[in-house]
Design an enzyme around this catalytic site. Structure first.
Site: not given
Length: 353
Positions: A240-242
């Site tokens: 997922g993002h980050n």
């Protein structure tokens, strides 16, 4: 494929192993313990396969000195048979030599920088400002977005997609269908609808990273998603993002890691693990397959949180009892309070349990 015959003494040097047996013995291929012939090399490390080792007809086996007592033939003795066998495999089955070139169907933006020592196959598309280093191999149908950098010696198999702005280090391998830099799953609810939050970060991938087929690494929402050096990611993994993945961590297939989670270095994550977002997993954690990680892990160790499949009626009874645990706990808490005692952990299990 393997070519020719290999002297066992030479393979011992390649593996950094001690030879017990005939240095002039010839090996033509590698094979599993149970099917190896007298011309094959195999390895042994799993004690569950001891019966196969004793019955093996292999010409030689890569093995620890302690286990070699169970094999009467040629042995390459080492404390790490799997790593030694990997070195031999690399020697017998070397990578294809890169033939630089640009296929006539490839489409390159006018200001894309492609080193003459790279290989660009059919129907590759490279967008504006992208930089492709020497020794890179982009196989058919690969898409390289605007401003992407692909480091020296990296190999992208057919159909890999790298979205704009992402960075890939040297000597990386991305298998077919991998997607790097798609939008993270970011939405804000308003008036019964979901508003898309623009994902303006990047994906930064270090050196010597391998990402399996059809795996996805989302770009960051504001900051970057970071995959450090030496990380190995299996097929069908969602990052997922980050998210930040520490160096030399390995992640098995069908694992999903939700946004903004930090995974430390030298972790091992089994298949189908689900990891929630906004938590930290410290260096050196081992997470067993199908586990659900819902809170930070601050100490290295082996973790597992899976309930094995049960006969359906038994499972329903277990669930019904689980649903009653909170009420049971409160009853016990009230009884202890009335008896002048307190639960020392306030209802939470201690780390020693």
């Amino acid at each position: 494929m393997a070519h020719g015959l290999y002297l066992l003494g030479d393979l011992a040097q390649v593996a950094g192993a001690q030879l017990r047996g005939d240095a002039g013995y010839q090996i033509s291929a590698v094979a599993p313990l149970n099917t190896a012939s007298s011309a094959d090399l195999t390895f042994y490390q799993d004690p569950h396969l001891r019966s196969l080792l004793k019955a093996s007809r292999a010409g030689a086996v890569v093995i620890t000195p302690q286990d070699a007592e169970d094999f009467v033939g040629n042995c390459l003795l080492t404390d790490n048979p799997y790593a030694a066998f990997a070195r031999i495999m690399q020697h017998i089955y070397p990578q294809d030599t890169l033939q630089p070139g640009l296929h006539h169907t490839a489409q390159l933006a006018r200001d894309a920088q492609v080193d003459p020592g790279a290989r660009i196959d059919a129907y590759v598309q490279i967008e504006a400002g992208a930089v492709i280093a020497a020794g890179v191999w982009l196989e058919a149908g690969t898409f390289i977005g605007a401003g992407v950098a692909v480091g020296r010696g990296s190999h992208l198999y057919p159909g890999v997609k790298i979205y704009a702005g992402c960075k890939l280090g040297a000597d990386c391998i991305l298998h077919a269908g991998a997607v790097i830099g798609a939008d993270g799953f970011g939405f804000a609810e308003a008036d019964g609808r979901f508003l898309k939050i623009p994902q303006v970060g990047r994906v930064l991938i270090g050196n010597d990273v391998e990402i399996g087929a059809n795996s996805c690494v989302d770009r960051g929402a504001l900051a970057d998603t970071v995959i450090e050096d030496g990380v190995k990611i299996d097929n069908l993994v969602q990052i997922g993002h980050n998210v930040q993945i520490g160096a030399h961590t390995v992640i098995a297939g069908q694992t999903g890691i939700a946004g903004s989670t930090r995974v430390g270095r030298h972790c091992r994550i089994g298949g189908q693990v689900g990891i929630t977002g906004h938590i930290e997993i410290t260096d050196g954690c081992v997470i067993a397959g199908q586990s659900a990680v819902t809170h930070s892990l601050h100490r290295p160790g082996v973790y597992s949180g899976v309930i094995p499949a049960q006969e359906v009626n038994r499972w329903r009874r277990i669930v019904a009892r689980l649903n009653g645990l909170d009420a049971l706990f409160r009853r016990v808490q009230r009884i202890e309070r009335e008896a002048g005692q307190d639960l020392s952990t306030n209802g939470e299990p201690s780390d020693r349990e």
